[in-house]
Design a protein around this motif. Structure first.
Motif, mmCIF file in Angstrom:
data_model
loop_
_atom_site.group_PDB
_atom_site.id
_atom_site.type_symbol
_atom_site.label_atom_id
_atom_site.label_comp_id
_atom_site.label_asym_id
_atom_site.label_seq_id
_atom_site.Cartn_x
_atom_site.Cartn_y
_atom_site.Cartn_z
ATOM 1 N N GLU A 30 137.092 10.119 51.337
ATOM 2 C CA GLU A 30 138.542 9.923 51.468
ATOM 3 C C GLU A 30 139.292 10.840 50.499
ATOM 4 O O GLU A 30 138.836 11.091 49.391
ATOM 5 C CB GLU A 30 138.931 8.478 51.127
ATOM 6 N N ILE A 31 140.478 11.277 50.942
ATOM 7 C CA ILE A 31 141.364 12.041 50.057
ATOM 8 C C ILE A 31 142.619 11.214 49.812
ATOM 9 O O ILE A 31 143.289 10.797 50.756
ATOM 10 C CB ILE A 31 141.754 13.399 50.672
ATOM 11 N N HIS A 32 142.879 10.938 48.549
ATOM 12 C CA HIS A 32 144.072 10.182 48.147
ATOM 13 C C HIS A 32 144.986 11.066 47.326
ATOM 14 O O HIS A 32 144.516 11.876 46.532
ATOM 15 C CB HIS A 32 143.688 8.968 47.290
ATOM 16 N N THR A 33 146.284 10.887 47.513
ATOM 17 C CA THR A 33 147.256 11.614 46.698
ATOM 18 C C THR A 33 148.141 10.621 45.972
ATOM 19 O O THR A 33 148.587 9.643 46.573
ATOM 20 C CB THR A 33 148.161 12.497 47.581
ATOM 21 N N ILE A 34 148.367 10.880 44.692
ATOM 22 C CA ILE A 34 149.364 10.103 43.962
ATOM 23 C C ILE A 34 150.556 11.006 43.722
ATOM 24 O O ILE A 34 150.415 12.132 43.242
ATOM 25 C CB ILE A 34 148.819 9.589 42.618
ATOM 26 N N MET A 35 151.728 10.524 44.095
ATOM 27 C CA MET A 35 152.957 11.267 43.839
ATOM 28 C C MET A 35 153.870 10.409 42.975
ATOM 29 O O MET A 35 153.797 9.186 43.014
ATOM 30 C CB MET A 35 153.647 11.620 45.156
ATOM 31 N N GLY A 36 154.707 11.077 42.215
ATOM 32 C CA GLY A 36 155.632 10.332 41.372
ATOM 33 C C GLY A 36 156.351 11.280 40.446
ATOM 34 O O GLY A 36 155.859 12.385 40.215
ATOM 35 N N PRO A 37 157.495 10.844 39.920
ATOM 36 C CA PRO A 37 158.241 11.724 39.019
ATOM 37 C C PRO A 37 157.487 11.991 37.719
ATOM 38 O O PRO A 37 156.425 11.408 37.469
ATOM 39 C CB PRO A 37 159.536 10.949 38.748
ATOM 40 N N ASN A 38 158.036 12.864 36.881
ATOM 41 C CA ASN A 38 157.413 13.169 35.589
ATOM 42 C C ASN A 38 157.351 11.940 34.698
ATOM 43 O O ASN A 38 158.273 11.133 34.697
ATOM 44 C CB ASN A 38 158.235 14.227 34.849
ATOM 45 N N ASN A 185 139.131 22.384 50.453
ATOM 46 C CA ASN A 185 138.828 21.898 51.802
ATOM 47 C C ASN A 185 137.380 22.171 52.201
ATOM 48 O O ASN A 185 136.715 21.319 52.790
ATOM 49 C CB ASN A 185 139.756 22.556 52.832
ATOM 50 N N GLU A 186 136.919 23.365 51.842
ATOM 51 C CA GLU A 186 135.547 23.736 52.179
ATOM 52 C C GLU A 186 134.552 22.824 51.452
ATOM 53 O O GLU A 186 133.572 22.357 52.033
ATOM 54 C CB GLU A 186 135.324 25.183 51.731
ATOM 55 N N TYR A 187 134.831 22.598 50.174
ATOM 56 C CA TYR A 187 133.966 21.713 49.382
ATOM 57 C C TYR A 187 133.948 20.317 49.996
ATOM 58 O O TYR A 187 132.897 19.685 50.131
ATOM 59 C CB TYR A 187 134.460 21.646 47.929
ATOM 60 N N PHE A 188 135.133 19.854 50.378
ATOM 61 C CA PHE A 188 135.252 18.509 50.959
ATOM 62 C C PHE A 188 134.416 18.400 52.233
ATOM 63 O O PHE A 188 133.698 17.414 52.437
ATOM 64 C CB PHE A 188 136.719 18.178 51.245
ATOM 65 N N LYS A 189 134.512 19.429 53.075
ATOM 66 C CA LYS A 189 133.749 19.418 54.338
ATOM 67 C C LYS A 189 132.247 19.388 54.080
ATOM 68 O O LYS A 189 131.504 18.682 54.751
ATOM 69 C CB LYS A 189 134.063 20.683 55.146
ATOM 70 N N GLU A 190 131.822 20.178 53.080
ATOM 71 C CA GLU A 190 130.387 20.301 52.847
ATOM 72 C C GLU A 190 129.798 19.085 52.124
ATOM 73 O O GLU A 190 128.739 18.586 52.499
ATOM 74 C CB GLU A 190 130.096 21.577 52.052
ATOM 75 N N TYR A 191 130.509 18.581 51.088
ATOM 76 C CA TYR A 191 129.893 17.553 50.236
ATOM 77 C C TYR A 191 130.481 16.157 50.414
ATOM 78 O O TYR A 191 129.963 15.202 49.844
ATOM 79 C CB TYR A 191 129.995 17.973 48.762
ATOM 80 N N LYS A 192 131.571 16.053 51.181
ATOM 81 C CA LYS A 192 132.197 14.746 51.443
ATOM 82 C C LYS A 192 132.401 13.877 50.196
ATOM 83 O O LYS A 192 131.979 12.708 50.147
ATOM 84 C CB LYS A 192 131.363 13.956 52.465
ATOM 85 N N PRO A 193 133.042 14.445 49.177
ATOM 86 C CA PRO A 193 133.294 13.643 47.972
ATOM 87 C C PRO A 193 134.482 12.712 48.193
ATOM 88 O O PRO A 193 135.083 12.718 49.269
ATOM 89 C CB PRO A 193 133.682 14.715 46.950
ATOM 90 N N ALA A 194 134.822 11.929 47.187
ATOM 91 C CA ALA A 194 136.108 11.236 47.142
ATOM 92 C C ALA A 194 137.036 12.110 46.311
ATOM 93 O O ALA A 194 136.621 12.644 45.286
ATOM 94 C CB ALA A 194 135.937 9.875 46.488
ATOM 95 N N ILE A 195 138.263 12.281 46.772
ATOM 96 C CA ILE A 195 139.217 13.113 46.022
ATOM 97 C C ILE A 195 140.472 12.315 45.717
ATOM 98 O O ILE A 195 141.015 11.634 46.587
ATOM 99 C CB ILE A 195 139.597 14.393 46.810
ATOM 100 N N LEU A 196 140.888 12.377 44.445
ATOM 101 C CA LEU A 196 142.174 11.801 44.049
ATOM 102 C C LEU A 196 142.991 12.929 43.451
ATOM 103 O O LEU A 196 142.629 13.479 42.411
ATOM 104 C CB LEU A 196 141.959 10.692 43.019
ATOM 105 N N MET A 197 144.048 13.316 44.136
ATOM 106 C CA MET A 197 144.819 14.446 43.617
ATOM 107 C C MET A 197 146.274 14.077 43.386
ATOM 108 O O MET A 197 146.841 13.230 44.055
ATOM 109 C CB MET A 197 144.697 15.655 44.537
ATOM 110 N N ILE A 198 146.809 14.735 42.362
ATOM 111 C CA ILE A 198 148.204 14.516 42.010
ATOM 112 C C ILE A 198 148.974 15.773 42.337
ATOM 113 O O ILE A 198 148.521 16.878 42.027
ATOM 114 C CB ILE A 198 148.313 14.200 40.505
#
Ligand code: ADP
Ligand code: MG
Length: 255
Positions: A30-38, A185-198
């Motif tokens: 899964e890819i999750h994004t956290i958004m929010g102000p400074n 994206n390539e890494y995600f396709k190949e290794y199917k990790p969990a990603i949490l990005m801001i």
């Protein structure tokens, strides 16, 4: 690793509560994004997950497959497959990227110097980084873009299964952003990790599509959704989600 859970997390720095009642579960693939102000605690959250000793966990837990990791040191968390691509990567004088990667990987029973050199050189080509950079002090005198690419190079070398990316898009020009995003994206396709990005910017989300979007305000998630949330924020801003009932209030944080 299958799953990481953040449960009722409360975190302090210098006696100031910056994260409170924080809950999030992320599954592999899964890819999750956290958004929010400074200043709402996004970077603090990722650094807490990675085990930055400046942060004190006052309450709650961080679990990998049901097992708490909060008493592990940063290098032990790294061995469990957690990786943090930092918002502002540290400069380390006297340690080169090649040194750091070799010392991180050489204990692996499958480590072979020849394959290591081939892989790290190949990554320089893939990420369009000058190979000289491998043999310079980490991040010292690197441009913003080079620092971020260097984080992705380290990610590729370490092959983490839980990837934290803190504003990996900041400081990147459009060409570098495309290179960094396509490698993630390539890494995600190949290794199917969990990603949490801001991220603050929709630019990155044109390239990397998260399955879940979370809005963070005053140290906790105030809204969960999908990519459509990003449009909503773009139009209406974050104030929409500010209910004024947050425990970690302005007064506490800015006195
Ligand atoms: P974000 O990444 O969402 O912009 P941060 O996690 O960097 O926010 O910061 C959250 C809050 O914690 C801010 O009020 C910031 O000033 C404070 N903070 C972060 N790091 C430190 C530190 N080392 N010492 C004191 N306060 C800090
Ligand atoms: Mg930040």
């Amino acid at each position: 690793m299958q799953k990481i859970e953040i449960k009722n997390l409360e975190v302090e720095i210098e006696n100031k509560t910056i994260i409170k009642d924080f809950n999030l579960t992320i599954n592999l693939g899964e890819i999750h994004t956290i958004m929010g102000p400074n200043g709402v605690g996004k970077s603090s959250l990722l650094k807490t997950i990675m085990g930055d000793p400046n942060y004190t966990i006052k309450n709650g837990d961080i679990l990998i497959d049901g097992e708490s990791i909060i008493n592990l040191k940063t290098n032990e968390r790294s061995k469990k497959g957690i990786f943090l691509g930092m918002q502002m990567p540290n400069e380390i004088e006297g340690v080169t990227t090649a040194d750091l990667m070799r010392s991180a990987l050489r204990d692996d029973e499958n480590f072979k110097l020849y394959s290591f050199v081939k892989e790290i050189n190949g990554l320089c080509d893939k990420l369009e980084i000058n190979k000289d950079m491998l043999h310079r002090s980490i991040n010292l005198g690197f441009s913003g873009g080079e620092k971020k690419k260097n984080e992705i190079l380290q990610m590729y070398m370490l092959k983490p299964s839980f990837i934290l990316l803190d504003e990996i898009d900041s400081g990147l020009d459009m060409d570098s952003l495309k290179i960094v995003a396509s490698n993630i994206n390539e890494y995600f396709k190949e290794y199917k990790p969990a990603i949490l990005m801001i991220t603050h910017y929709e630019n990155l989300l044109d390239y990397i599509k998260p399955d879940y979007v979370h809005i963070m305000l005053n140290g906790k998630v105030v809204k969960n959704g999908d990519l459509s949330l990003v449009k909503e924020i773009e139009e209406k801003g974050y104030n929409l989600y500010n209910t004024g009932t947050n425990e970690v209030d302005e007064k506490e944080n800015h006195e």
